[in-house]
Design an enzyme around this catalytic site. Structure first.
Site, PDB file in Angstrom:
ATOM      1  N   ASP A 216       1.084  -1.660  -0.110  1.00  0.00           N
ATOM      2  CA  ASP A 216      -0.253  -0.251   0.401  1.00  0.00           C
ATOM      3  C   ASP A 216       0.966   1.497   0.098  1.00  0.00           C
ATOM      4  O   ASP A 216       2.020   1.088  -0.224  1.00  0.00           O
ATOM      5  CB  ASP A 216      -0.590   0.098   1.438  1.00  0.00           C
ATOM      6  N   HIS A 269      -3.089   4.634  -3.240  1.00  0.00           N
ATOM      7  CA  HIS A 269      -2.852   3.746  -2.270  1.00  0.00           C
ATOM      8  C   HIS A 269      -1.421   3.494  -3.223  1.00  0.00           C
ATOM      9  O   HIS A 269      -0.916   2.544  -2.654  1.00  0.00           O
ATOM     10  CB  HIS A 269      -3.723   2.544  -1.423  1.00  0.00           C
ATOM     11  N   GLU A 340     -11.199   3.508  -4.105  1.00  0.00           N
ATOM     12  CA  GLU A 340     -10.190   5.280  -3.254  1.00  0.00           C
ATOM     13  C   GLU A 340      -9.619   5.922  -3.877  1.00  0.00           C
ATOM     14  O   GLU A 340      -8.397   6.592  -3.448  1.00  0.00           O
ATOM     15  CB  GLU A 340      -9.866   5.394  -1.770  1.00  0.00           C
TER      16      GLU A 340
END
Length: 594
Positions: A216, A269, A340
């Site tokens: 990540d 990410h 996201e």
């Protein structure tokens, strides 16, 4: 005489056996002629190393553990807060059967079926009153492994002998082909030993997919031969995975019938690792993630960083990393993230800002479509049988792409059944991971620091909850997801038959912001076993009633079984409740959960 019943069909289960396997088989028939003893067992099976190794593990486990379930001291029928109802008949135990079990005979129709999505996992077990042979049948090796897992739960130690309590016949197969959990090694490192511990629990509960969220924005723990500098963004030199480590996990999982699906999250990410190759391909990595003004945030959590979609140097690096990992992870599924994406991050990209300036009608959805159009050929060129998985954001998030192929599997994590309904109505195949039902990391409080919202010295009136008191306490997906919450989730509610066919299965994610080796097993188990049964045989009996009450005994005993097998599963109840079945039920009415 033989007793045949579907799990949950009776208000009070027939008292024939004290052990019931988890997940519950789809069909099970118990006899009543008495226990079948086991002196020693010889295996008659096709010559296959996976089969023989799996049998040896199961049989050695039986001999080592000398397992017996908790004593049934107070069945529910003994509680009498109301006038005594007509008692449910019980089955008298017959004398011990004279024939001991001496052989296991295994028939496998197809020894070459690969461990890929949709492989046949069905099996049968047949143990009769008069025979000395345990007959196991399976279409594939992977079904035989499931039979061994069930068998080792059937054998108990009665203090003197190993026995199977009654003759039994099982015909079993899963409801869903995709039954998984997610382990995140990007936020905190998880050791190889602890990953294997999770795989042990998965094998025992018939979960068959480990979704490995490799990295990540916080860390990049995977050795990449083409870019050795990427692993400089691991937390330390000890907290990395070599190629041999990756192969080790894949091999260990496969031996237990578990597929390993890697995830490299892109374009969001993405900071650690990528920035070591070329800082220019990562946008907003040096911004303040929340800006003290949430509308200006560049990430949902620290640290920020996203791949610059309009930097042409991004794509050769993506291709090289993907191709190298594809040479290690051979599963037909590969997860490429796409969740996201934060638009504010690209305020730090001159490439993106200039692109918007060139054509003011462009939107961030156009930008995401640009990403999809550039990366799909990279992802599909060297793997003709591959299907990609992406998070649902790419279709129904705040910045969806304009046109996403129906060949892409979407993992749904928001809004429960509403998003599942939306995606399947559009014709997408879906993996269910609804955060409000299945996220195992939820409910442990917030983890970002210097958080002034906690600086409250008094509690308000109960009718006016705040962040600390009656609010979410910093855990965005609170409350904690209990095993009952997981087990009672009917994620195909209101779907048409055609829509329901697009649901491949489900997965319980355990994100690791607050998880490392010290707590992973307690947060994973035994709650993941509730999902295992939900996906294997469902949560309803033959009459369509929830069988949550019956599941209580299975999961409480299964927790003890996990611990006996070296898996650090958390306790669900005081041990009193384990030793006194149903004494801790909220309702005496065994059909209260409907």
């Amino acid at each position: 005489m033989r007793l045949t019943y579907a799990w949950g069909a009776l208000a009070v289960p027939v008292v024939a056996v004290t052990v019931n396997p988890l997940p519950a088989p789809r069909s099970i028939t118990w006899g009543s002629s008495g226990p079948k003893s086991i002196e020693s067992l010889s295996l008659l099976a096709p010559n296959d190393a996976t089969v023989s190794d799996a049998w040896n593990r199961a049989y050695n486990c039986i001999q080592k553990l000398k397992w017996a379930p908790a004593t049934v001291e107070h069945p529910i029928s003994s509680y009498q807060p109301f006038p005594t109802p007509t008692p449910t008949p019980t089955v008298r135990q017959a004398k011990r059967d004279v024939s001991s079990l001496t052989r296991v005979q295994v028939r496998i129709d197809d020894l070459n079926a690969d461990l890929q999505h949709g492989v046949d996992e069905s099996y049968t077990i047949n143990i009769t009153q008069s025979s000395e042979v345990i007959e196991i049948g399976a279409k594939t090796i992977w079904g035989a492994l499931n039979a061994f897992t069930t068998f080792q739960q059937l054998v108990i130690f009665d203090g003197k002998n190993f026995v199977i309590e009654q003759p039994v016949s099982i015909a079993d197969q899963p409801l869903y082909p995709y039954r998984g959990v997610l382990v995140d090694t990007g936020r905190n490192f998880i050791s190889i030993a602890k990953i294997k511990e999770q795989l042990d629990g998965m094998g025992l509960s018939k979960l068959n997919v480990l979704h490995w969220h490799l990295d990540d924005s916080q860390s990049w723990p995977i050795d990449i031969g083409a870019y050795p500098q990427m692993v400089q963004d691991a937390y330390s030199g000890r907290e990395t995975y070599s190629h041999n480590d990756l192969h080790d996990i894949i091999t260990y999982a496969r031996a237990r019938g578990i597929r390993v699906i890697p995830e490299v999250d892109m374009p969001g990410h993405a900071a650690a690792g990528w920035q070591r190759v070329d800082p220019g391909i990562v946008s907003c990595a040096n911004s303040w993630w929340s800006n003290d003004n949430w509308p200006l945030h560049t990430a949902v959590e620290p640290p920020p960083g996203q791949l610059d979609i309009l930097n042409n140097n991004t794509y050769p690096v993506v291709q090289t990393v993907y191709n190298e990992l594809s040479g290690i992870f051979s599963d037909n599924f590969f997860h490429v993230g796409a969740d996201e994406v934060q638009t504010n991050c690209y305020n730090f990209s001159s490439n993106v800002q200039n692109w918007f300036a060139e054509n003011p009608s462009r939107t961030y959805s156009d930008l995401m479509q640009y990403w999809i159009d550039r990366v799909l050929p990279i992802f599909l060129n060297n793997q003709p049988n591959r299907r990609l998985i992406m998070w649902e954001d790419i279709v129904i998030g705040s910045v969806p792409a304009l046109n996403v192929s129906k060949d892409i599997i979407l993992q749904s994590w928001n809004n429960g059944p509403a998003n599942i309904q939306n995606l399947t109505a559009q014709g997408f195949d879906v993996i269910v991971s609804s955060s409000d039902f299945l996220y195992l990391d939820c409910g442990f409080g917030g983890w970002v620091t210097n958080d002034r919202r906690y600086d409250v010295m008094t509690n308000p009136d109960l009718n006016t909850p705040n962040f600390n008191y009656g609010g979410n306490g910093g855990s965005w997906c609170a409350p904690y997801k209990t095993w009952q919450r997981i087990y009672d989730y009917d994620f195909t509610t209101n779907l048409t038959v055609a829509q329901a066919q697009h649901v491949l299965g489900a997965e319980a994610p355990l994100w690791s912001e607050q998880v490392d080796d010290t707590v992973i097993s307690g947060k994973m188990w035994p709650r993941a076993a509730a999902l295992a049964e939900l996906l294997w045989s469902g949560n309803k009996d033959k009459d369509g009633q929830k069988r949550t009450t019956e599941m209580t005994e299975r999961i409480l005993n299964f927790r003890e079984y996990l611990v006996a097998n070296g898996i650090g599963a958390a306790p669900l109840v005081p041990k009193y409740c384990l030793q006194h079945p149903h004494a801790c039920d909220l309702y005496l009415d065994q059909k209260a959960v409907t």
